[in-house]
Design a protein around this motif. Structure first.
Motif, PDB file in Angstrom:
ATOM      1  N   LYS A  83       0.788  -1.207   0.157  1.00  0.00           N
ATOM      2  CA  LYS A  83      -0.011  -0.191  -0.068  1.00  0.00           C
ATOM      3  C   LYS A  83       0.975   1.272  -0.107  1.00  0.00           C
ATOM      4  N   ALA A  84       2.062   1.333   0.898  1.00  0.00           N
ATOM      5  CA  ALA A  84       2.710   2.277   0.883  1.00  0.00           C
ATOM      6  C   ALA A  84       3.697   2.757  -0.463  1.00  0.00           C
ATOM      7  N   TYR A  85       3.988   1.454  -1.235  1.00  0.00           N
ATOM      8  CA  TYR A  85       4.622   1.674  -2.569  1.00  0.00           C
ATOM      9  C   TYR A  85       3.488   2.303  -3.489  1.00  0.00           C
ATOM     10  N   ARG A  86       2.217   1.869  -3.451  1.00  0.00           N
ATOM     11  CA  ARG A  86       1.379   2.224  -4.400  1.00  0.00           C
ATOM     12  C   ARG A  86       0.865   3.961  -4.136  1.00  0.00           C
ATOM     13  N   ALA A  87       1.156   4.235  -2.956  1.00  0.00           N
ATOM     14  CA  ALA A  87       1.075   5.739  -2.474  1.00  0.00           C
ATOM     15  C   ALA A  87       2.191   6.641  -2.745  1.00  0.00           C
ATOM     16  N   GLY A  88       3.515   5.958  -3.112  1.00  0.00           N
ATOM     17  CA  GLY A  88       4.266   6.801  -3.422  1.00  0.00           C
ATOM     18  C   GLY A  88       5.151   7.137  -2.459  1.00  0.00           C
ATOM     19  N   VAL A  89       5.032   6.348  -1.028  1.00  0.00           N
ATOM     20  CA  VAL A  89       5.580   6.868   0.008  1.00  0.00           C
ATOM     21  C   VAL A  89       7.038   6.172   0.052  1.00  0.00           C
ATOM     22  N   ILE A  90       7.171   4.954  -0.540  1.00  0.00           N
ATOM     23  CA  ILE A  90       8.418   4.181  -0.481  1.00  0.00           C
ATOM     24  C   ILE A  90       8.603   3.946  -2.021  1.00  0.00           C
ATOM     25  N   ASP A  91      10.164   3.600  -2.372  1.00  0.00           N
ATOM     26  CA  ASP A  91      10.450   3.013  -3.386  1.00  0.00           C
ATOM     27  C   ASP A  91      11.450   1.846  -3.459  1.00  0.00           C
ATOM     28  N   GLY A  92      11.901   1.588  -2.244  1.00  0.00           N
ATOM     29  CA  GLY A  92      12.859   0.404  -2.159  1.00  0.00           C
ATOM     30  C   GLY A  92      14.103   0.542  -2.829  1.00  0.00           C
ATOM     31  N   ALA A  93      14.730  -0.483  -2.679  1.00  0.00           N
ATOM     32  CA  ALA A  93      16.070  -0.416  -3.424  1.00  0.00           C
ATOM     33  C   ALA A  93      16.215  -1.495  -4.358  1.00  0.00           C
ATOM     34  N   GLY A  94      15.944  -1.198  -5.605  1.00  0.00           N
ATOM     35  CA  GLY A  94      15.834  -2.209  -6.674  1.00  0.00           C
ATOM     36  C   GLY A  94      14.498  -3.054  -6.490  1.00  0.00           C
TER      37      GLY A  94
END
Length: 586
Positions: A102-113
């Motif tokens: 959910k946080a990724y879809r909201a643009g809050v996190i991107d991760g590392a690769g």
């Protein structure tokens, strides 16, 4: 001696239990009431964002990336803005797989690769980026500029945005971007971000602003349930707007046929700073809250041709004897009693003149022109309207005021075209004086051609041919689209009647004493006009170097000058009202 010492000690110890029993408890067993962040941690516990374990919070423990995302998911709805992504190190069976997705879809996190590293502790720099993106925080003027955050640090902008909102203050000028975030500090950052979070309720109210590039006034009416926009110059009133909150940004979308306008607004010091977007163009504008009008004047109704004219009589306070009264006559176009219009914007220039003169012991009467505001009903059609119709309204006001025992003299103050109307009315009614504010000193045909020439020589040439026919009393049918608003058929009777006069010669024919005031920074009427009026009448002309057409000090660049037309909080040129008052009382 020993017994006395024992009794004193015993007495002291008997007090201690009572004090302890009354001490305030902290939110957790390991976060006592005197903990420096007890208040923030308590607020987050009460909101259900942190829970602890067996009433232990472990405030000094570092926060993992997955726990940081969990706290954010409890604090915000995290609306999706992009497609999802599967991290290799976050299997579907992971405890926090759903909130991480959910946080990724909201643009809050991107991760590392392809990895998120959920168990890894989150650094203060990573936390800054996460908070800025989660709360949609916009930069403010004051920044952090921490000594340990290099100019090229990847998170510098995020850190400065946090600092500009007061969410982080640093430690002796340092932010410590690479240090892990403790659970206590995470609670503090979240509490501060949530405490200043802007909601739709903060935007509720009536607002007005102007798109300066197009000289287009807009009005917004926002409630908890609806939002509407009005654009008076385009005949748009209470048109529905879709409003969506994205963090502290109110995104308003207006769909007008095939056209889509977007207004992205944030609140700063009570104003709505807005980015206006349309057709791949972007402009900055500002909306001011519309305050309910405070009536400081007496409402007056005067019989005129076709009905009753509504006017505002501004009286000095604590006056027991008759005083001078001045009729303030507004300029051209749909201008109201305060000097405002949908075309020229809201600047309150004439309202300020009236209130300023009242402070000097001089009464004033100002009014909306026929067809404007409270006097809209007096003008049902433009056809057949001539300048004498407006002048007759002034004559009717002069007659009423001359009979009012509260006043010992009647004066006229005309702004722009209103100065011409003052001279025209004074041909038939006696007045003590005329003050010309930015009044044209040449026939209107010359003034119009000069203004058009500055915009486009080609259009000016077309206008010259049209004006030549109108000056002969002939109507014109073949009009270029660019000149339709100025020479539309319905307004040609008015133009023909106006073109017949030379304002300098007309003012010369009046018997009233005259004051001519002109701003040297006026984009519409030039000092040469004031000089011609002065030469014809042998009257005094006063020039204010920085004053523009709306009677306010303005920058010399055209864009900055025009911006003052739409700023009702900008004061009048300082010496303007004292100069008028001295003249009227002399």
């Amino acid at each position: 001696m020993k017994s006395k010492l024992f009794l004193a000690t015993l007495a002291a110890t008997t007090v201690i239990p009572a004090v302890v029993a009354q001490a305030a408890e902290g939110p957790f067993d390991d976060v006592p009431a005197n903990h420096p962040y007890a208040k923030e941690i308590g607020a987050m516990k009460e909101a259900g964002i942190i829970t602890g374990n067996a009433n232990q919070f472990k405030p000094s423990q570092a926060v993992s990336r997955e726990h940081a995302v969990l706290m954010l998911s409890r604090a915000l709805p995290l609306a999706p803005i992009r497609e999802g992504k599967t991290f290799l190190d976050v299997p579907a069976t992971a405890a926090y797989a759903d909130v991480i997705a959910k946080a990724y879809r909201a643009g809050v996190i991107d991760g590392a690769g392809d990895n998120f590293k959920p168990k890894q502790v989150i650094t203060r720099a990573q936390m800054a980026k996460m908070l800025v993106q989660a709360f949609h925080l916009q930069p403010r003027t004051n920044k952090g500029d921490f000594t340990d955050v290099a100019k090229d640090h990847w998170a510098k902008d995020y850190i400065n945005i946090l600092a500009s909102h007061g969410i982080t203050t640093g430690d002796n000028g340092k932010f410590k971007p690479n240090e892990p975030v403790t659970r206590a500090h995470m609670a503090v950052f979240l509490q501060r971000a949530m405490a200043q979070q802007t909601t739709r309720a903060d935007f509720v109210g009536q607002w007005e602003g102007t798109l300066a590039e197009a000289m287009l006034e807009m009005q917004l009416n926002i409630t908890q349930d609806s939002a509407m926009i009005s654009i008076p110059a385009q005949g748009i009133k209470d048109y529905p707007v879709t409003l969506e909150m994205k963090g502290e940004v109110a995104v308003m979308t207006v769909a007008l046929g095939n056209q889509v306008m977007t207004l992205e607004s944030t609140l700063t010091d009570g104003l709505m700073t807005t980015v206006f977007k349309q057709n791949n163009q972007m402009f900055n504008m500002m909306f001011h809250p519309v305050e309910p009008e405070v009536i400081t004047y007496e409402k007056v109704t005067v019989p005129v041709e076709g009905g009753n004219l509504q006017a505002a009589l501004q009286l000095p306070v604590n006056v027991s004897k008759p005083v001078p009264v001045a009729i303030i006559i507004a300029g051209s176009g749909p201008t109201d009693k305060d000097g405002n219009s949908a075309i020229a914007g809201k600047n309150n220039s004439l309202k300020m003149v009236a209130e300023g003169l009242a402070d000097k012991g001089i009464a004033t009467l100002r009014y909306d022109k026929r067809g404007v505001g409270s006097n809209t009903a007096l003008l049902t059609t433009e056809e057949g309207l001539v300048v004498e119709d407006y002048a007759k309204d002034v004559e009717a006001l002069i007659e009423v005021l001359n009979k009012d025992v509260r006043f010992n003299e009647v004066h006229l103050i005309g702004h722009s075209e209103g100065a011409f109307m003052a001279s025209l009315a004074a041909q038939h009614k006696q007045v003590a004086s005329i003050t010309s504010l930015a009044g044209a000193g040449r026939p209107i045909g010359e003034v119009l051609l000069e203004q058009l020439e500055a915009q486009s020589p080609a259009i000016a040439n077309e206008a010259k041919a049209i004006l030549a026919k109108l000056e002969q009393g002939e109507h014109v049918t073949d009009i270029a689209p660019a000149l339709q608003s100025l020479f539309r058929p319905s307004i040609q009777d008015y133009m023909i009647s106006w073109l017949a006069y030379d304002p300098a010669a007309l003012l010369q024919q009046t018997k009233a004493k005259t004051l001519i005031i002109q701003g040297e920074n006026d984009l519409q009427v030039k000092p040469a006009d004031a000089k011609r009026l002065s030469d014809f009448t042998a009257s005094k002309a006063v020039y204010f170097k920085e004053m523009n057409h709306v009677l306010k000090d303005a920058p010399t660049d055209p864009a900055g000058n025009m911006a003052t037309y739409f700023n009702p909080t900008l004061p009048l040129t300082e010496a303007l009202v004292p100069t008028i008052a001295t003249f009227i009382k002399s």
